[in-house]
Write a protein that holds these residues in place. Structure first.
Motif: not given
Length: 496
Positions: A23-29, A136-137
């Motif tokens: 899984i590749t994404a980042q950070a938080e909303p 995050l996406t």
């Protein structure tokens, strides 16, 4: 225990797949409850009128905060707020950057488990090692966090606190997992819902942007937000597998005034009604507080209701706040209330930039003739408003009166510091009578004085933190506090 073990195995499998790069994404909303310094910046900009959305329900959505930051006329903003604006804008852009993973490890060494927790606290046990990856996406978000504790107070060495998998759909963010919540304007404690107990596993739904209603009648509410959740109380309890549900609505009818209406309840569980009818009765309150033995088996749950108000006073550049939390319901409104009062103000000197607060908590039921042993206790849900040995609300538990003062902010060289002082009585009725009562801190009562200091230095690769707390006596009676002095040190390394 079956629910807990299933969640644990699922989190472990998911973590392995994430660390393997599937899984590749980042950070938080959103911003969580573990960074008091970013909260200080948010409070400063809110008092200055730069941030216009409600800010007293955590996790706090980045979307609305970033919208206010990006449209702010920072060139005409007083210089003392520009540091806060710059830090928040940078943190928000990094946190909401999509399609790039963020990983970190954290090692902490502590002399004692943490008996009292406040906003910004992250460790719990005497020693912890944490592995974390978040992402995050456009439509998905996740945070996988596994903590291994050394000699934990509760005997459980592995925890998945703050882990979740979420989605973004329209103006809503939903998640499944365990996240800490903080409902209220207080800094040292929150009577309704705080980070004192471990987060409960379940489903949470947040409104993402806080745009005002377009309907003419409702426009006066101004920017508004809401959050709701349902989770499982999967620890050892008098009624196993009870549910914890909550709903909060916050709005700012004027830039200087924020109002939040809140409600939580314990509901269902083994041997208790869990049908649609019971849930509707719980939400509406029409069948609460049953007075006869015949109707007790059908009583829908144990409810708390609260209102908190925060008012930014422009001529003193500070904010008054109050939270009133009712243990029961009378005429569809909370009754038997406990109170928190406070004042917070920006603090700027040649060497320091931050916030200072004064706070008073009274967790006995000040509006009822029988003041003691009411809040957080219940005749049916006899474990009370507690989870894994801690109260879900105020860190002091019930029947406590505590005065606190503190400050959080930045030194001129960029170092981050916190200072907190508290003095008060815990479990006051037992302190007066000498008789033991149900309480998660001490069953026989205690008076105490506490002084806490925290220092953190950020680096491009992470941060180092040192914290110390001295209490004039050992007041915690269940094994978390063994000495008057608690010292901790932690190192966080980020693989960005």
């Amino acid at each position: 225990m079956l629910v807990k073990n299933t969640i644990g195995r699922g989190m472990a499998v998911f973590l392995i797949s994430v660390l393997a790069g599937q899984i590749t994404a980042q950070a938080e909303p959103w911003l969580d409850t573990r960074d008091a310094w970013l909260r200080a910046d948010i409070e400063r900009l809110s008092q200055a009128g730069i941030i216009k959305v409600p800010i007293n329900t955590w996790p706090l959505m980045w979307a609305s905060i970033m919208n206010d930051l990006e449209i702010a006329d920072i060139k005409n903003t007083p210089v003392r707020f520009q540091g806060s604006h710059s830090r928040l804008l940078s943190a928000g852009r990094e946190a909401t950057r999509a399609n790039k993973s963020r990983q970190s490890i954290k090692l902490s060494a502590v002399t004692d488990s943490q008996a009292f927790r406040h906003f910004g606290d992250d460790s719990r046990e005497a020693g912890e090692f944490t592995v974390r990856r978040s992402g995050l996406t456009r439509h998905l978000a996740y945070n996988l966090e596994v903590t291994h504790a050394i000699d934990p107070w509760d005997g459980e060495k592995t925890h998945y606190d703050n882990s979740y998998f979420g989605f973004v759909m329209g103006n809503w963010v939903g998640l499944v997992g365990n996240i800490e919540k903080w409902w209220g304007p207080g800094w040292n404690s929150s009577i309704m819902l705080s980070n004192n107990a471990r987060p409960t596993p379940g489903f949470t739904l947040h409104r993402n942007y806080s745009d005002p209603f377009e309907l003419p009648v409702l426009k006066w509410l101004g920017p508004w937000t809401t959050s709701m959740f349902i989770s499982t109380l999967d620890d050892e309890r008098f009624i196993d597998n009870a549910k914890l549900v909550g709903l909060t609505l916050g709005f700012r009818p004027t830039p200087s005034l924020e109002i939040n209406l809140r409600r939580t309840a314990q509901w269902g569980g083994e041997g208790r009604p869990e049908g649609f009818k019971s849930f509707i009765e719980l939400v509406t309150g029409i069948a609460d507080n049953c007075d006869t033995a015949e109707c007790r088996p059908e009583e829908p749950g144990n409810q708390l209701g609260a209102i908190d108000i925060s008012w930014n006073i422009p001529w003193v550049e500070g904010s008054l706040y109050v939270q009133s939390t009712g243990e029961d319901e009378a005429g569809a409104f909370p009754s038997r209330s406990s109170r928190q009062y406070g004042f917070k103000q920006e603090l700027d000197t040649q060497y320091f930039n931050g916030m200072v607060f004064i706070e008073h908590d009274n967790t006995s039921t000040v509006t009822y003739s029988q003041q003691y042993n009411i809040l957080y206790n219940h005749g049916i849900y006899q474990t009370g408003y507690r989870y894994q040995g801690r109260v879900i609300g105020a860190t002091w538990d019930n029947d406590s009166k505590v005065f606190s003062v503190g400050t959080t902010g930045y030194l001129r060289n960029g170092d981050q510091i916190e200072l907190r002082y508290s003095k008060g009585d815990i479990n006051r009725d037992s302190l007066n009578t000498g008789l033991a009562t149900k309480h998660s801190v001490t069953s026989t009562g205690a008076d105490f004085t506490s002084l806490m200091g925290k220092w953190q230095r950020p680096f491009y690769w992470g941060e180092i933190q040192i914290q110390g707390r001295y209490m004039d006596k050992v007041v915690e009676a269940f094994g978390r506090q063994e000495d008057k002095l608690r010292v901790s040190a932690s190192v966080t390394y980020r693989f960005d």
